[in-house]
Design a protein around this motif. Sequence first.
Motif, PDB file in Angstrom:
ATOM      1  N   THR A   1      -0.548   4.720   4.398  1.00 19.38           N
ATOM      2  CA  THR A   1      -0.766   4.036   5.947  1.00 19.38           C
ATOM      3  C   THR A   1      -1.945   4.674   6.265  1.00 19.38           C
ATOM      4  O   THR A   1      -1.803   5.866   6.594  1.00 19.38           O
ATOM      5  CB  THR A   1       0.620   4.217   6.720  1.00 19.38           C
TER       6      THR A   1
ATOM      7  N   SER B   1       0.743  -1.218   0.073  1.00 22.21           N
ATOM      8  CA  SER B   1      -0.173  -0.093  -0.004  1.00 22.21           C
ATOM      9  C   SER B   1       0.783   1.239   0.036  1.00 22.21           C
ATOM     10  O   SER B   1       1.742   1.393   0.837  1.00 22.21           O
ATOM     11  CB  SER B   1      -0.970   0.090   1.300  1.00 22.21           C
TER      12      SER B   1
ATOM     13  N   TRP C   1      -2.625 -11.940   8.405  1.00 19.24           N
ATOM     14  CA  TRP C   1      -3.720 -12.104   9.207  1.00 19.24           C
ATOM     15  C   TRP C   1      -4.107 -13.304  10.068  1.00 19.24           C
ATOM     16  O   TRP C   1      -4.783 -13.044  11.081  1.00 19.24           O
ATOM     17  CB  TRP C   1      -4.963 -11.527   8.353  1.00 19.24           C
TER      18      TRP C   1
ATOM     19  N   ALA D   1      -2.188  -1.361  10.484  1.00 19.90           N
ATOM     20  CA  ALA D   1      -1.695  -2.501   9.416  1.00 19.90           C
ATOM     21  C   ALA D   1      -1.864  -2.084   7.966  1.00 19.90           C
ATOM     22  O   ALA D   1      -2.734  -1.575   7.645  1.00 19.90           O
ATOM     23  CB  ALA D   1      -2.724  -3.471   9.693  1.00 19.90           C
ATOM     24  N   LYS D   2      -0.487  -1.558   7.638  1.00 20.05           N
ATOM     25  CA  LYS D   2      -0.494  -1.306   6.091  1.00 20.05           C
ATOM     26  C   LYS D   2      -0.771  -2.433   4.968  1.00 20.05           C
ATOM     27  O   LYS D   2       0.106  -3.338   5.198  1.00 20.05           O
ATOM     28  CB  LYS D   2       0.910  -0.807   5.916  1.00 20.05           C
ATOM     29  N   PRO D   3      -1.877  -2.429   4.314  1.00 16.27           N
ATOM     30  CA  PRO D   3      -2.103  -3.912   3.575  1.00 16.27           C
ATOM     31  C   PRO D   3      -1.300  -3.898   2.540  1.00 16.27           C
ATOM     32  O   PRO D   3      -0.506  -3.041   1.852  1.00 16.27           O
ATOM     33  CB  PRO D   3      -3.759  -3.133   3.000  1.00 16.27           C
TER      34      PRO D   3
ATOM     35  N   GLN E   1     -10.039  -5.518   5.579  1.00 18.43           N
ATOM     36  CA  GLN E   1      -9.042  -6.137   4.500  1.00 18.43           C
ATOM     37  C   GLN E   1      -9.091  -7.501   4.402  1.00 18.43           C
ATOM     38  O   GLN E   1      -8.838  -8.120   3.222  1.00 18.43           O
ATOM     39  CB  GLN E   1      -7.750  -5.842   5.471  1.00 18.43           C
TER      40      GLN E   1
ATOM     41  N   TYR F   1       0.062  -7.856   5.826  1.00  9.50           N
ATOM     42  CA  TYR F   1      -0.068  -6.400   6.133  1.00  9.50           C
ATOM     43  C   TYR F   1       1.719  -6.083   6.616  1.00  9.50           C
ATOM     44  O   TYR F   1       2.152  -6.883   7.316  1.00  9.50           O
ATOM     45  CB  TYR F   1      -0.871  -5.943   7.107  1.00  9.50           C
TER      46      TYR F   1
ATOM     47  N   LYS G   1       6.663  -7.684   7.902  1.00 12.85           N
ATOM     48  CA  LYS G   1       5.307  -8.143   7.172  1.00 12.85           C
ATOM     49  C   LYS G   1       4.621  -9.242   7.943  1.00 12.85           C
ATOM     50  O   LYS G   1       5.407 -10.266   8.541  1.00 12.85           O
ATOM     51  CB  LYS G   1       5.498  -8.426   5.930  1.00 12.85           C
TER      52      LYS G   1
ATOM     53  N   ILE H   1      -7.344  -9.209   1.207  1.00 15.07           N
ATOM     54  CA  ILE H   1      -6.052  -9.065   2.005  1.00 15.07           C
ATOM     55  C   ILE H   1      -5.506 -10.017   2.897  1.00 15.07           C
ATOM     56  O   ILE H   1      -6.085 -10.170   3.803  1.00 15.07           O
ATOM     57  CB  ILE H   1      -5.844  -7.711   2.518  1.00 15.07           C
TER      58      ILE H   1
END
Length: 304
Positions: A29, A26, A256, A282-284, A224, A232, A253, A229
């Motif tokens: 953020t 992504s 999930w 959590a940045k996807p 997400q 993250y 990283k 996704i």
Amino acid sequence: MDEQMHRRAVQELIQKKFYGHDVLISKYTPAFPSGIEREYDRLSRQYMRLLKETIEEEIPALKEQIMKERGTYRTDSINDVLSLMLEVFNKIQERFVEKEEGFDLRRKLESFANLTRKLTIKEWKKAVRKTLGIDILDDYYMGEFYRAIMDRWVDENVSLIKSIPGDTLEDIRGIIKSGFLDGKSTTRIMKDIQHRYNVGKSRASLIARDQVGKLNAAVTEAQQRDAGIEEYYWCDCGDGRVRKSHKRLNGRKFRWDTPPVVDEKTGRRCHPGQDYQCRCRAKPVFKFGTFNAPVAGKEGDTVA
């Protein structure tokens, strides 16, 4: 359009953004809802102020009763003396219940839950737009998508906040009784009561700072994972409040389905925002072939 056709249409829209790669981190953020956290903290203080006002209204009568009975009681009548003092204390409880009914705590917490949901959706849409160049449909995350998450959060928070005055008043009852029996001065007893109230107020504030992050984390995970996704990057807030264990996770990283260890001593695992007073996000990680969400087509047509 059936599920397979929809997925294919979405992939066609986003394939150029991947430049032949399978994974795209992504470019945005999601922000932490700090403003809502502050508003919840303010709400918790207002709620506790009801208790403070009630105690202060009855303090003169309580002081008078303690001073009066201290000068006249005999050892064999101690239970009668304490009973008279606790009558005043019971008035504090009754008056607080009356004030509390007009405060409408549940409705206010439902409002915070909705604000958090809206902000989290807004941040998620930004991440999708800036990274994949597409817009998720405005009404995609409405209705029942978050209902169970939000209802559970409101129920838990009503219970948490309402438990504080009850615990505080019960401790104050003990302060009155033990203070009288131990021969403490009226001034000392009043100071002990004030100290116990301050402890309760601090606890309410801690709950406020903790719970907004937990709701934000639950909503983030739901949206997400629903969009396909699987991974993250852990992002901390980069300030002095970040705990060491979370700093070690920053920039790494995770999946999930496998939350990282946030406490080496206990082995406790959490996703960003799920730990106590955690403000991490959590940045996807978008993966070509798995991302799937109702989006608007190139000409504004719905791909659904």
